[in-house]
Motif scaffolding. Structure first.
Motif, PDB file in Angstrom:
ATOM      1  N   VAL A 283      18.611 -18.485  74.214  1.00 28.99           N
ATOM      2  CA  VAL A 283      18.674 -17.209  74.938  1.00 28.99           C
ATOM      3  C   VAL A 283      20.089 -16.647  74.896  1.00 28.99           C
ATOM      4  N   ARG A 284      21.071 -17.512  75.064  1.00 30.13           N
ATOM      5  CA  ARG A 284      22.446 -17.027  75.068  1.00 30.13           C
ATOM      6  C   ARG A 284      22.893 -16.540  73.683  1.00 30.13           C
ATOM      7  N   SER A 285      22.151 -16.912  72.639  1.00 31.91           N
ATOM      8  CA  SER A 285      22.524 -16.504  71.283  1.00 31.91           C
ATOM      9  C   SER A 285      21.850 -15.210  70.853  1.00 31.91           C
ATOM     10  N   ILE A 286      20.948 -14.688  71.647  1.00 27.94           N
ATOM     11  CA  ILE A 286      20.228 -13.465  71.279  1.00 27.94           C
ATOM     12  C   ILE A 286      21.181 -12.310  70.980  1.00 27.94           C
ATOM     13  N   PRO A 287      22.214 -12.060  71.784  1.00 26.11           N
ATOM     14  CA  PRO A 287      23.127 -10.952  71.450  1.00 26.11           C
ATOM     15  C   PRO A 287      23.795 -11.126  70.083  1.00 26.11           C
ATOM     16  N   ARG A 288      24.125 -12.381  69.723  1.00 29.97           N
ATOM     17  CA  ARG A 288      24.780 -12.599  68.437  1.00 29.97           C
ATOM     18  C   ARG A 288      23.801 -12.376  67.285  1.00 29.97           C
ATOM     19  N   TRP A 289      22.523 -12.750  67.504  1.00 28.59           N
ATOM     20  CA  TRP A 289      21.524 -12.563  66.456  1.00 28.59           C
ATOM     21  C   TRP A 289      21.161 -11.090  66.279  1.00 28.59           C
ATOM     22  N   THR A 290      20.975 -10.398  67.369  1.00 23.17           N
ATOM     23  CA  THR A 290      20.561  -8.991  67.286  1.00 23.17           C
ATOM     24  C   THR A 290      21.718  -8.059  66.956  1.00 23.17           C
ATOM     25  N   ARG A 294      27.435  -4.676  68.419  1.00 26.82           N
ATOM     26  CA  ARG A 294      28.155  -3.943  67.374  1.00 26.82           C
ATOM     27  C   ARG A 294      27.651  -2.512  67.276  1.00 26.82           C
ATOM     28  N   LEU A 295      26.379  -2.305  67.584  1.00 20.04           N
ATOM     29  CA  LEU A 295      25.856  -0.943  67.595  1.00 20.04           C
ATOM     30  C   LEU A 295      26.468  -0.143  68.735  1.00 20.04           C
ATOM     31  N   ILE A 296      26.566  -0.782  69.895  1.00 21.02           N
ATOM     32  CA  ILE A 296      27.139  -0.088  71.054  1.00 21.02           C
ATOM     33  C   ILE A 296      28.624   0.187  70.834  1.00 21.02           C
TER      34      ILE A 296
END
Length: 315
Positions: A283-290, A294-296
């Motif tokens: 769960v904590r890795s979801i931001p790194r995967w998605t 970087r889009l924001i």
């Protein structure tokens, strides 16, 4: 000779500035409050209830006297009704703290107010008759009178068919008189206390009737109207409560008598999960995967990438 380092000055009326600011802010407050504030709804009291819906008040008083109202059968923290407490699995959360606000609906809502008020001889005799009867007889009287009220046109006590109701009609009729005069509100609020600031008993009595719920639903404050997050005359209200009240609108919570405990447990679990996101693998890795970050922050990363790229390196 003036000091060349001194700053230029000019006269300034602090009192005038304060007065103007106070008047402007005061006017804005009044105007904005008139336009955007919630309506000033009059409080619902036992007096207003009994005057607006005397039949509902009488039917509720009979239920309080017979121990069949919602409060009488609620369980902790008001009474020890078996099997009434909500549970979270095997844990009885409602029973954990015990009965902290003991309420005997017959005694607190009907008999004590009647005993404390100046009573006609007929009411005193009715109180004595009630006190002398066994519990089974008392319940038979209240059930018979409750059934007769339900069959009466409009629930009107005056049109109730003859029957063996014991002293119940006399007691409830006198209680209705006390409520309409406004004295019942004061009696239930005071209840041996000097300052009348505890509204527990009047609110419980009100909540057992149908009148308060009808007023709430008219203002879209019912449980199936997202009433927990709404406020009187305003929409959408406290939007941050949507997640909590959302669960009351769906099954299995919507029809469960254990909904409060279940939803509390679910929200506690969700809140704990939210706090532990940085420690949950995957769960904590979801931001790194998605790579949503970087889009924001695309403009920042574009500038950073351009700054570190060597000259002449091409695209």
């Amino acid at each position: 000779m003036p000091d060349p380092a001194a700053f230029p000055t000019r006269p300034y009326d602090l009192v005038k500035e304060f007065t103007v600011a106070l008047v402007v802010v005061g006017l804005l407050t009044v105007v904005l409050a008139a336009v955007f504030s919630s309506p000033d709804v009059k409080p619902v009291t036992l007096a207003s209830w009994s005057r607006a819906a005397g039949t509902d008040f009488t039917a509720t008083a009979v239920a309080e006297l017979g121990g069949t109202s919602g409060t009488a059968e609620y369980g902790p923290p008001y009474n020890h009704t078996p099997g009434a407490a909500q549970k979270l699995g095997p844990v009885g959360l409602q029973s954990a703290a015990g009965v902290r606000i003991p309420v005997d609906t017959a005694e607190d809502f009907v008999l004590r107010p009647l005993t404390n008020a100046p009573e006609p001889p007929a009411v005193r005799r009715a109180l004595a008759t009630w006190a002398a009867a066994p519990a089974s007889r008392q319940q038979a009287w209240t059930k018979a009178y409750s059934d007769a009220l339900a069959k009466s046109p409009g629930g009107n006590p005056v049109k109730v068919a003859e029957g063996d109701y014991g002293p119940v009609p006399v007691l409830t009729a006198r209680l209705l008189d006390l409520a309409e005069s406004g004295s019942l509100d004061g009696q239930l609020q005071a209840d041996g206390k000097f300052y009348q600031t505890d509204y527990t008993l009047p609110l419980l009595f009100l909540s057992d009737g149908a009148h308060l719920e009808s007023l709430a639903r008219a203002e879209h404050l019912g449980g199936d109207q997202w009433g927990m997050m709404n406020e009187t005359g305003n929409y959408p209200g406290q939007a941050w409560l949507w997640l909590y009240t959302f669960w009351y609108q769906i099954e299995p919570f919507k029809s469960s008598g254990n909904a409060d405990a279940l939803i509390w447990g679910l929200m506690a679990l969700l809140s704990l999960g939210l706090m532990l996101i940085p420690f949950i693998p995957g769960v904590r890795s979801i931001p790194r995967w998605t790579r949503v970050h970087r889009l924001i922050w695309r403009s920042y990363h574009r500038d950073q990438d351009g700054a570190v790229r060597p000259k002449g390196s091409g695209g």
